[in-house]
Enzyme design. Structure first.
Site, PDB file in Angstrom:
ATOM      1  N   GLN A   1     -10.840   2.293  -5.039  1.00 20.54           N
ATOM      2  CA  GLN A   1      -9.392   2.127  -5.189  1.00 20.54           C
ATOM      3  C   GLN A   1      -8.659   3.053  -4.204  1.00 20.54           C
ATOM      4  O   GLN A   1      -9.175   3.293  -3.131  1.00 20.54           O
ATOM      5  CB  GLN A   1      -8.951   2.375  -6.645  1.00 20.54           C
ATOM      6  CG  GLN A   1      -9.419   1.296  -7.627  1.00 20.54           C
ATOM      7  CD  GLN A   1     -10.856   1.441  -8.074  1.00 20.54           C
ATOM      8  OE1 GLN A   1     -11.267   2.499  -8.512  1.00 20.54           O
ATOM      9  NE2 GLN A   1     -11.624   0.378  -7.980  1.00 20.54           N
TER      10      GLN A   1
ATOM     11  N   ASP B   1      -8.374  -1.050  -0.778  1.00 25.92           N
ATOM     12  CA  ASP B   1      -8.678  -2.005   0.289  1.00 25.92           C
ATOM     13  C   ASP B   1      -8.263  -1.505   1.670  1.00 25.92           C
ATOM     14  O   ASP B   1      -7.902  -2.295   2.546  1.00 25.92           O
ATOM     15  CB  ASP B   1      -8.024  -3.371   0.009  1.00 25.92           C
ATOM     16  CG  ASP B   1      -8.451  -3.928  -1.334  1.00 25.92           C
ATOM     17  OD1 ASP B   1      -9.604  -3.686  -1.731  1.00 25.92           O
ATOM     18  OD2 ASP B   1      -7.633  -4.606  -1.989  1.00 25.92           O
TER      19      ASP B   1
ATOM     20  N   GLY C   1     -14.235  -3.559  -4.300  1.00 28.14           N
ATOM     21  CA  GLY C   1     -14.913  -4.487  -3.386  1.00 28.14           C
ATOM     22  C   GLY C   1     -14.863  -3.851  -2.021  1.00 28.14           C
ATOM     23  O   GLY C   1     -13.802  -3.792  -1.402  1.00 28.14           O
ATOM     24  N   HIS C   2     -15.976  -3.306  -1.577  1.00 33.88           N
ATOM     25  CA  HIS C   2     -16.018  -2.598  -0.292  1.00 33.88           C
ATOM     26  C   HIS C   2     -16.814  -3.440   0.706  1.00 33.88           C
ATOM     27  O   HIS C   2     -17.999  -3.694   0.500  1.00 33.88           O
ATOM     28  CB  HIS C   2     -16.657  -1.208  -0.476  1.00 33.88           C
ATOM     29  CG  HIS C   2     -15.841  -0.301  -1.347  1.00 33.88           C
ATOM     30  ND1 HIS C   2     -16.190   0.987  -1.632  1.00 33.88           N
ATOM     31  CD2 HIS C   2     -14.659  -0.508  -1.992  1.00 33.88           C
ATOM     32  CE1 HIS C   2     -15.266   1.533  -2.415  1.00 33.88           C
ATOM     33  NE2 HIS C   2     -14.336   0.641  -2.656  1.00 33.88           N
TER      34      HIS C   2
ATOM     35  N   LYS D   1     -12.384   1.429   3.243  1.00 29.59           N
ATOM     36  CA  LYS D   1     -13.286   2.542   2.917  1.00 29.59           C
ATOM     37  C   LYS D   1     -14.744   2.159   3.169  1.00 29.59           C
ATOM     38  O   LYS D   1     -15.534   2.968   3.666  1.00 29.59           O
ATOM     39  CB  LYS D   1     -13.112   2.944   1.431  1.00 29.59           C
ATOM     40  CG  LYS D   1     -11.703   3.427   1.104  1.00 29.59           C
ATOM     41  CD  LYS D   1     -11.534   3.701  -0.378  1.00 29.59           C
ATOM     42  CE  LYS D   1     -11.590   2.478  -1.255  1.00 29.59           C
ATOM     43  NZ  LYS D   1     -10.487   1.519  -1.086  1.00 29.59           N
TER      44      LYS D   1
HETATM   45  P1  GDP Z   1     -12.164  -1.192   0.868  1.00 30.35           P
HETATM   46  O1  GDP Z   1     -12.042  -1.692  -0.525  1.00 30.35           O
HETATM   47  O2  GDP Z   1     -11.278  -0.029   1.148  1.00 30.35           O
HETATM   48  O3  GDP Z   1     -13.588  -0.931   1.282  1.00 30.35           O
HETATM   49  O4  GDP Z   1     -11.623  -2.366   1.808  1.00 30.35           O
HETATM   50  P2  GDP Z   1     -11.977  -3.944   1.665  1.00 30.35           P
HETATM   51  O5  GDP Z   1     -13.362  -4.173   2.112  1.00 30.35           O
HETATM   52  O6  GDP Z   1     -11.594  -4.417   0.308  1.00 30.35           O
HETATM   53  O7  GDP Z   1     -10.912  -4.566   2.644  1.00 30.35           O
HETATM   54  C1  GDP Z   1     -10.879  -4.246   4.000  1.00 30.35           C
HETATM   55  C2  GDP Z   1     -11.111  -5.532   4.818  1.00 30.35           C
HETATM   56  O8  GDP Z   1     -10.718  -5.311   6.153  1.00 30.35           O
HETATM   57  C3  GDP Z   1     -12.559  -5.953   4.878  1.00 30.35           C
HETATM   58  O9  GDP Z   1     -12.615  -7.349   4.961  1.00 30.35           O
HETATM   59  C4  GDP Z   1     -13.060  -5.324   6.178  1.00 30.35           C
HETATM   60  O10 GDP Z   1     -14.153  -6.033   6.762  1.00 30.35           O
HETATM   61  C5  GDP Z   1     -11.842  -5.446   7.032  1.00 30.35           C
HETATM   62  N1  GDP Z   1     -11.652  -4.389   8.030  1.00 30.35           N
HETATM   63  C6  GDP Z   1     -11.996  -3.071   7.978  1.00 30.35           C
HETATM   64  N2  GDP Z   1     -11.533  -2.434   9.071  1.00 30.35           N
HETATM   65  C7  GDP Z   1     -10.903  -3.356   9.826  1.00 30.35           C
HETATM   66  C8  GDP Z   1     -10.169  -3.304  11.057  1.00 30.35           C
HETATM   67  O11 GDP Z   1     -10.006  -2.264  11.679  1.00 30.35           O
HETATM   68  N3  GDP Z   1      -9.628  -4.479  11.508  1.00 30.35           N
HETATM   69  C9  GDP Z   1      -9.761  -5.650  10.833  1.00 30.35           C
HETATM   70  N4  GDP Z   1      -9.200  -6.742  11.351  1.00 30.35           N
HETATM   71  N5  GDP Z   1     -10.433  -5.736   9.686  1.00 30.35           N
HETATM   72  C10 GDP Z   1     -10.977  -4.605   9.173  1.00 30.35           C
HETATM   73  P1  IMO Z   2     -11.243  -1.029  -3.737  1.00 30.32           P
HETATM   74  O1  IMO Z   2     -12.215   0.058  -4.088  1.00 30.32           O
HETATM   75  C1  IMO Z   2      -7.366  -2.827  -4.633  1.00 30.32           C
HETATM   76  C2  IMO Z   2      -6.078  -2.739  -8.807  1.00 30.32           C
HETATM   77  C3  IMO Z   2      -5.942  -4.051  -9.535  1.00 30.32           C
HETATM   78  C4  IMO Z   2      -4.786  -3.713 -10.478  1.00 30.32           C
HETATM   79  C5  IMO Z   2      -5.099  -2.275 -10.862  1.00 30.32           C
HETATM   80  C6  IMO Z   2      -5.851  -2.124 -12.170  1.00 30.32           C
HETATM   81  O2  IMO Z   2     -11.846  -2.276  -3.221  1.00 30.32           O
HETATM   82  O3  IMO Z   2     -10.143  -0.482  -2.874  1.00 30.32           O
HETATM   83  P2  IMO Z   2      -8.394  -2.520 -12.845  1.00 30.32           P
HETATM   84  O4  IMO Z   2      -9.226  -3.750 -12.808  1.00 30.32           O
HETATM   85  O5  IMO Z   2      -8.898  -1.388 -12.048  1.00 30.32           O
HETATM   86  O6  IMO Z   2      -8.039  -2.098 -14.246  1.00 30.32           O
HETATM   87  O7  IMO Z   2      -6.987  -2.972 -12.188  1.00 30.32           O
HETATM   88  O8  IMO Z   2      -5.881  -1.744  -9.817  1.00 30.32           O
HETATM   89  N1  IMO Z   2      -7.407  -2.484  -8.194  1.00 30.32           N
HETATM   90  C7  IMO Z   2      -7.632  -2.538  -6.876  1.00 30.32           C
HETATM   91  N2  IMO Z   2      -6.818  -2.889  -5.861  1.00 30.32           N
HETATM   92  N3  IMO Z   2      -8.616  -2.411  -4.377  1.00 30.32           N
HETATM   93  C8  IMO Z   2      -9.419  -2.020  -5.380  1.00 30.32           C
HETATM   94  O9  IMO Z   2     -10.628  -1.459  -5.172  1.00 30.32           O
HETATM   95  C9  IMO Z   2      -8.958  -2.127  -6.710  1.00 30.32           C
HETATM   96  N4  IMO Z   2      -9.510  -1.865  -7.916  1.00 30.32           N
HETATM   97  C10 IMO Z   2      -8.535  -2.072  -8.818  1.00 30.32           C
HETATM   98  O10 IMO Z   2      -5.612  -5.082  -8.635  1.00 30.32           O
HETATM   99  O11 IMO Z   2      -3.573  -3.718  -9.778  1.00 30.32           O
HETATM  100 MG    MG Z   3     -11.641  -3.463  -1.555  1.00 33.17          MG
END
Ligand code: GDP
Ligand code: IMO
Ligand code: MG
Length: 441
Positions: free
Chosen positions: A224, A13, A40-41, A16
């Site tokens: 991840q 999270d 979840g991207h 990416k």
């Molecule tokens: P990922 O799994 O690495 O793709 O990240 P996620 O999408 O799960 O979580 C990142 C969250 O932060 C998302 O809701 C993005 O829209 C948000 N986000 C990304 N870059 C920024 C930033 O620079 N500032 C803020 N406030 N939010 C951001």
């Molecule tokens: P993105 O790509 C954050 C965490 C779960 C748990 C561990 C194992 O959005 O960054 P799993 O279901 O993979 O067997 O769970 O890994 N986890 C993540 N945490 N971002 C993710 O993906 C994750 N995918 C799995 O919360 O701790």
């Molecule tokens: Mg994510």
């Protein structure tokens, strides 16, 4: 043309999705190499928000081809839902999306085993996303997994399904005291999925080889993060795949020598969902404020994310195990209202100072972070167009972090939108993709 891996440096999270979306117009292909719909991207485009689980984050750019590589585990029902929802929003998938015939399937018994195993672990549960990703990788390693190509071969699919259902039912009934499955209730929907997905399934390793040979540039989109890697993460509180840069080769069939660089994505602080150590974890009001400002709730499960200060020990480790050339730092804006900001520079463990990340579970659960405290900038950062526009104290924070982790920043993200992105001068990113400059400056 360079082929670059984008990898999470913390516990996932990191942003990416946003970084890949910003870079996608400058490459020809984006490929996912591991993980499944546990990811979840998020990509935000104006008022529209897209959360991608199995489909690469380049899909919103019509000229960008997106590949689900052989290292990914695919839940076909969930993938089709994701595809349908994108199509409804006007995204063109035909000719743009390719799925590896060697990718393993997540079957309905996998989430059931995931949940049952978590319940059995009790206080030592991992806190998985419950999507069945771990059990699907177990079957892959045990050589009883079912692959995308098997799904398209009805006789073989039925045979493998029958074997697996018999085996999993014993496990579910006798070890976990959980509900069992019957073959027909899985067979019929899965054969429907086969019809749906068949046009997208192909030999993606061969396709990538041809594309790279013809001069295409490929971005490998990690899911991840480094600390969730099956070998290099905080085992056993990890996911079940090779999230680090090395996984990009095995998870796609592109040889390591054709991968030219690695870009890490790091949040300006740290978050983690699920169980396991988080040395810089914040508590109380500070944690609540960061969680609220950063909207730190899981994009896949909605769970509140645990929040912590930036951890240079972790980031240095990520630079080492991924061979990071550069780092995109995200969510700087979330710290805009913090009076002080802390960076963990080392851990203390039983009187010793540790500057290298320790792998042992007992050590990691007993370390105390050693912090450097800097004064906060208390000013908005999200309108800054370049580094010079940032408040001086924000620049000091970035400089100190960069120095501690040993890799230069290429990008500072100050908001979820595409244009809330600052490019850093002299970074490897601008050498890889010079056209990024004109699109962002
Ligand atoms: P990922 O799994 O690495 O793709 O990240 P996620 O999408 O799960 O979580 C990142 C969250 O932060 C998302 O809701 C993005 O829209 C948000 N986000 C990304 N870059 C920024 C930033 O620079 N500032 C803020 N406030 N939010 C951001
Ligand atoms: P993105 O790509 C954050 C965490 C779960 C748990 C561990 C194992 O959005 O960054 P799993 O279901 O993979 O067997 O769970 O890994 N986890 C993540 N945490 N971002 C993710 O993906 C994750 N995918 C799995 O919360 O701790
Ligand atoms: Mg994510």
């Amino acid at each position: 043309m360079p082929n670059i891996v984008v990898v999470g440096t913390q516990w996932g999270d990191e942003g990416k999705g946003k970084v890949v979306d910003v870079l996608a117009p400058h490459v020809n292909v984006v490929v996912r190499y591991q993980g499944g719909n546990n990811a979840g991207h998020t990509v935000v485009v104006g008022r529209e928000k897209y959360v991608l689980h199995s489909i690469p984050s380049g899909i919103l750019h019509p000229g960008c081809r997106c590949v689900i590589g052989c290292g990914v585990v695919v839940d076909p029902g969930s993938l089709i839902e994701e595809m349908e929802s994108l199509v409804q929003r006007g995204v063109v998938l035909d000719g743009n999306l390719f799925i590896s015939k060697n990718a393993h399937l997540i079957m309905p018994y996998h989430p059931a085993l995931d949940r049952a195993s978590e319940a059995k672990l009790g206080p030592r549960r991992i806190g998985t996303t419950g999507k069945g990703v771990g059990p699907a990788y177990v079957d892959r390693a045990a050589r009883v997994g079912i692959r995308m190509a098997d799904l398209l071969d009805e006789r073989l699919f039925r045979e493998k399904l029958e074997y697996n259902v018999a085996q999993k039912n014993r496990l579910l009934r006798e070890i976990y005291d959980a509900q069992t499955f019957n073959v027909d209730e899985i067979l019929h929907p899965y054969l429907r999925y086969a019809g749906w997905l068949a046009p997208y399934v192909t030999d993606t390793a061969l396709l990538l080889h041809k594309w790279i040979d013809s001069g295409y540039s490929v971005l490998f989109e990690g899911a991840q993060g480094t600390m969730l890697d099956i070998d290099h993460g905080t085992y056993p509180f990890i996911t079940s795949s090779s999230t680090t840069a090395g996984g990009a080769a095995t998870g796609t069939g592109v040889p390591p020598k054709k991968i030219h660089g690695a870009l890490g994505v790091a949040k300006a602080y740290t978050t983690r969902v699920g169980g396991g150590p988080l040395p810089t974890e914040m508590t109380g009001r500070v944690a609540e404020e960061i969680r609220a400002r950063g909207k730190e709730y899981g994009a896949t499960t909605g769970r509140p994310r645990r929040c912590g200060w930036a951890d240079a020990v972790v980031l240095r480790y990520a630079v080492r195990v991924n061979g990071l050339d550069t780092v995109a730092l995200t969510k700087l804006d979330v710290l805009d209202q913090s009076e002080t900001v802390k960076i963990c520079v080392a851990y203390r463990y039983q009187g010793d100072l540790l500057t290298d990340f320790p792998g042992e579970e007992t050590v990691l659960s007993g370390v105390e972070p050693v912090y450097e405290e800097l004064s906060g900038w208390m000013a908005p950062t999200s309108r800054a167009k370049n580094e010079a526009d940032l408040p001086a104290k924000a620049r000091q924070y970035l400089e100190r972090l960069q120095e501690l982790i040993g890799a230069p920043f290429c990008m500072i993200s100050t908001g979820p939108q595409r244009d809330e992105t600052i490019l850093c001068e002299d970074s490897p990113l601008l050498r890889w993709f010079p056209s990024v400059r004109s699109s962002l400056l």
